[in-house]
Design an enzyme around this catalytic site. Structure first.
Site, PDB file in Angstrom:
ATOM      1  CE  LYS A  79      -4.370  -1.522   0.425  1.00 33.88           C
ATOM      2  NZ  LYS A  79      -5.487  -1.097  -0.451  1.00 33.88           N
ATOM      3  CB  SER A 132       0.011  -8.366  -0.798  1.00 33.79           C
ATOM      4  OG  SER A 132      -0.937  -9.141  -0.096  1.00 33.79           O
TER       5      SER A 132
END
Length: 313
Positions: free
Chosen positions: A51, A297
């Site tokens: 992110k 991730s």
């Protein structure tokens, strides 16, 4: 092939914008997963997840007037931390809307990066409504966690690194919540001839439903992968994934837990459940072929959740 709302050029421009601010994360071979299987260790990114890429790309795109107004967003935790960090590095005030059941560790980390946190909402659905109230009251700039072309392009830089680090890559496997990461990677990789597969928890399958409907479909997520609990997949990710032929695979929570344990014990990667979700599809045998890269991730997991899952090792 129709042109997607985010192009490879957009992703390449994002890479230049954020290059000095984020890590280039490593890609490892994983013989335990099989020959020609790789792990893209994005859990080593700043703030512990991919992110940071999209958040920094958006923050650096703001005008002076927008910077002075400050930013606001909504998140289960990873985008909250990333935007708090990105705004802090650029000297911008940030307010993050989370919800009362969000991970306490992620709430604390968001505050530690210098942002204010609002916890009035009871769940993800209420959090988006609360966001709109605060956005109108404060005049802050909304940085969408996944349905924003600048954020998507930033996330897509993960794909550029995979293309450079794994010559001959055939398939990239990506966990999906709101759809920002998988659509960004698809924008970077599909035009280069690479197949992209999105993996969703079976009880948080907003992308699969959105692709079938051609528009966002509200869901009530129920999954151990708290990073993948967006109450819908964004319109832009749906358009990108639809235009580029992204496939969707569903996995169970137990398969996610098994992937979590695999990454910890065999790959020595302390991922969060959402970060292990792509690997869950590979371990379950749902991703055939060779030269497959699974994106790990994120790694922002609380000690109590991690210990509960690992207790079954």
């Amino acid at each position: 092939m129709p042109e997607a709302p985010v192009t490879p050029d957009d992703v390449r421009r994002a890479a230049e914008v954020i290059r000095d601010g984020v890590h280039r994360t490593p890609t490892f071979t994983s013989r335990s997963l099989g020959s020609g299987r790789y792990l893209k260790a994005e859990l080593f990114q700043r703030t512990g997840s991919f992110k940071a890429r999209g958040a920094l790309n958006h923050v650096r795109s703001l005008t002076r007037e927008e910077r002075d107004r400050g930013v606001i967003s909504v998140s289960a935790g990873n985008h909250a931390q990333a935007l708090a960090w990105a705004a802090g590095t650029e000297g911008i005030d940030a307010l993050l809307v989370m919800w009362r059941t969000a991970s306490a560790a992620k709430v604390d980390a968001t505050r530690a990066y210098g942002a204010s946190v609002d916890l009035e909402a009871a769940d993800p659905g209420e959090a988006f409504a609360r966001l709109r109230e605060l956005e109108a009251e404060t005049g802050r700039v909304f940085v969408h966690p996944f349905d924003d072309p600048v954020v998507i392009a930033g996330a897509g830089t993960v794909g550029l690194e995979i293309l450079e680090d794994v010559p001959g890559v055939e398939t990239v496997v990506v966990a999906c919540g709101g759809g920002g990461l998988v659509s960004g990677i698809a924008a970077a990789c599909v035009p280069a001839g690479v197949r992209v597969v999105a993996v969703e928890p079976e009880h948080s399958n907003a992308l699969a439903l959105g692709l079938a409907a051609g528009e966002p479909v509200p869901v009530t997520p129920e999954t151990v992968a708290d990073a993948l609990t967006a109450p819908f997949t964004g319109q832009r990710p749906i358009e990108i994934c639809g235009a580029l032929g992204v496939e969707v695979v569903l996995v169970s929570d137990e398969e996610i837990r098994e992937a979590f344990r695999f990454l910890y014990s065999r790959a020595k990667l302390a991922a969060e459940p959402g970060g292990a979700t792509a690997v869950a599809a590979v371990l379950a045998g749902r991703i055939p072929g060779s030269n497959v890269v699974s994106v790990v991730s994120g790694g922002n997991v609380s000690a109590d959740i991690a210990s509960a899952i690992l207790a079954r090792l």
